[in-house]
Design a protein around this motif. Sequence first.
Motif, mmCIF file in Angstrom:
data_model
loop_
_atom_site.group_PDB
_atom_site.id
_atom_site.type_symbol
_atom_site.label_atom_id
_atom_site.label_comp_id
_atom_site.label_asym_id
_atom_site.label_seq_id
_atom_site.Cartn_x
_atom_site.Cartn_y
_atom_site.Cartn_z
ATOM 1 N N GLU A 1 0.830 -1.190 0.000
ATOM 2 C CA GLU A 1 0.000 0.000 0.000
ATOM 3 C C GLU A 1 0.869 1.246 0.000
ATOM 4 O O GLU A 1 1.918 1.281 0.653
ATOM 5 N N PHE A 2 0.425 2.261 -0.707
ATOM 6 C CA PHE A 2 1.154 3.527 -0.712
ATOM 7 C C PHE A 2 0.179 4.673 -0.848
ATOM 8 O O PHE A 2 -1.010 4.479 -1.174
ATOM 9 N N THR A 3 0.661 5.866 -0.590
ATOM 10 C CA THR A 3 -0.101 7.071 -0.848
ATOM 11 C C THR A 3 0.784 8.008 -1.645
ATOM 12 O O THR A 3 1.957 7.694 -1.887
ATOM 13 N N THR A 4 0.254 9.130 -2.081
ATOM 14 C CA THR A 4 1.058 10.110 -2.808
ATOM 15 C C THR A 4 1.127 11.402 -2.017
ATOM 16 O O THR A 4 0.150 11.806 -1.367
ATOM 17 N N ALA A 5 2.297 12.012 -2.069
ATOM 18 C CA ALA A 5 2.528 13.234 -1.297
ATOM 19 C C ALA A 5 1.737 14.405 -1.871
ATOM 20 O O ALA A 5 1.575 14.536 -3.087
ATOM 21 N N ARG A 6 1.266 15.260 -0.962
ATOM 22 C CA ARG A 6 0.592 16.494 -1.342
ATOM 23 C C ARG A 6 1.510 17.664 -1.022
ATOM 24 O O ARG A 6 2.479 17.517 -0.270
ATOM 25 N N PRO A 7 1.222 18.829 -1.571
ATOM 26 C CA PRO A 7 2.049 20.003 -1.247
ATOM 27 C C PRO A 7 2.133 20.208 0.259
ATOM 28 O O PRO A 7 1.124 20.178 0.958
ATOM 29 N N GLY A 8 3.358 20.386 0.757
ATOM 30 C CA GLY A 8 3.565 20.597 2.182
ATOM 31 C C GLY A 8 3.760 19.340 2.992
ATOM 32 O O GLY A 8 4.089 19.406 4.186
ATOM 33 N N ASP A 9 3.571 18.176 2.373
ATOM 34 C CA ASP A 9 3.753 16.915 3.093
ATOM 35 C C ASP A 9 5.224 16.676 3.430
ATOM 36 O O ASP A 9 6.126 17.055 2.674
ATOM 37 N N THR A 10 5.461 16.012 4.547
ATOM 38 C CA THR A 10 6.776 15.513 4.927
ATOM 39 C C THR A 10 6.596 14.066 5.380
ATOM 40 O O THR A 10 5.462 13.609 5.594
ATOM 41 N N TYR A 11 7.704 13.370 5.545
ATOM 42 C CA TYR A 11 7.612 12.009 6.069
ATOM 43 C C TYR A 11 6.996 12.004 7.463
ATOM 44 O O TYR A 11 6.269 11.082 7.839
ATOM 45 N N ALA A 12 7.261 13.050 8.223
ATOM 46 C CA ALA A 12 6.726 13.129 9.579
ATOM 47 C C ALA A 12 5.209 13.265 9.569
ATOM 48 O O ALA A 12 4.506 12.612 10.354
ATOM 49 N N THR A 13 4.654 14.109 8.688
ATOM 50 C CA THR A 13 3.200 14.304 8.671
ATOM 51 C C THR A 13 2.485 13.052 8.176
ATOM 52 O O THR A 13 1.432 12.676 8.706
ATOM 53 N N ILE A 14 3.055 12.396 7.171
ATOM 54 C CA ILE A 14 2.428 11.171 6.659
ATOM 55 C C ILE A 14 2.531 10.052 7.692
ATOM 56 O O ILE A 14 1.572 9.305 7.920
ATOM 57 N N ALA A 15 3.687 9.925 8.330
ATOM 58 C CA ALA A 15 3.856 8.902 9.366
ATOM 59 C C ALA A 15 2.843 9.104 10.488
ATOM 60 O O ALA A 15 2.230 8.145 10.977
ATOM 61 N N SER A 16 2.642 10.347 10.900
ATOM 62 C CA SER A 16 1.708 10.649 11.976
ATOM 63 C C SER A 16 0.280 10.280 11.588
ATOM 64 O O SER A 16 -0.467 9.704 12.377
ATOM 65 N N GLU A 17 -0.105 10.607 10.361
ATOM 66 C CA GLU A 17 -1.474 10.325 9.909
ATOM 67 C C GLU A 17 -1.785 8.839 9.901
ATOM 68 O O GLU A 17 -2.895 8.419 10.250
ATOM 69 N N PHE A 18 -0.788 8.015 9.530
ATOM 70 C CA PHE A 18 -1.032 6.582 9.406
ATOM 71 C C PHE A 18 -0.540 5.785 10.618
ATOM 72 O O PHE A 18 -0.499 4.548 10.587
ATOM 73 N N GLY A 19 -0.164 6.486 11.690
ATOM 74 C CA GLY A 19 0.235 5.792 12.913
ATOM 75 C C GLY A 19 1.531 5.035 12.793
ATOM 76 O O GLY A 19 1.702 3.975 13.411
#
Length: 338
Positions: free
Chosen positions: A237-255
């Motif tokens: 499974e993967f997602t795609t980055a949006r403007p302003g995204d970082t690894y930290a914000t994506i990691a936080s969203e998906f736990g």
Amino acid sequence: MPAKPHKGTRMKPNSIALLTLGVSLLALSANGQDRLTREEYIQKYKSLAVEEMEVYGIPASITMAQALLESDNGNGRLAREGNNHFGIKCKSTWTGATISHDDDAKGECFRKYPSVEASFNDHSEFLDKSARYQDLFKLDPMDYKGWAYGLKQAGYATNPAYAELLIKIIEDNQLYHLDRGEEIAPPIMGTPATEEPQQLVAETEQKPKEVVDVDNYSVAVTGQGGQHTVYHNNGSEFTTARPGDTYATIASEFGLTVKKLLKYNDETTVPALRPGEMVYLRPKGKRSENGKLIHVAKEGETLHSISQTYGIRLKNLCNMNRRTPDSEVKAGQQIRLM
């Protein structure tokens, strides 16, 4: 007249009973009645071994067998006082806490961890980053015997029977089921583990199979993860980055932790994310499962970008093509995918 007996302090019956009980409890502890059994250790820590396998590709059966052997089922001093379940010594690169223990010599320096989970993770990092163990990662992930003999040959332990000991532990306790994503049922009343363990069903296996065109690169949406759409590719499974995204914000969203997210995406540093860039949320596959054998490289592609496009772990892609991660890729070059 006979002399009177010396009048000493006599213990009351209740005191004698309490003392007897205390001695009995000490005897039970000394005899190991409070020790973890092998079965209890497996049930308690098997999930850690499976998690490390998903991230690093080390067979869970090998990780668990080494932990059982090196830690005496979690009862050894290094495990109890230092959370060190793999007998890993300090080495010159270790900057963390330490514990002294008599091994090949008196008072040797061993690594001390804040948790058992940290010990399991450091064991994976130790194998993953040590040059002498790299040939092991070229083996079939189900080949626990190859891993056992490879560890001995690479010098993990000095015991000449180390490989045979690991294999016996794996087969006696059916740890090979962990490598296949299968459950090991806890034994009942001291009987051996069941011969027909219940199959674990991964979350992604409950979802519709992906629809992937590896040439034009399109995928089918399989779910939502907060603000980001979750896509399915090559069993991962993967997602795609949006403007302003970082690894930290994506990691936080998906736990997830940033460290784990970086590992899933074969990143050694924390790079900036470009809008539209793929970010895997689970371990990628070891080879292409989409029927595509060869990728013809395009201008500007790298082995890393190809590994992301097809959902294949970078290390496996490099091994299949006998290249290193930083090897140059030229337009028109054929890259094996399985």
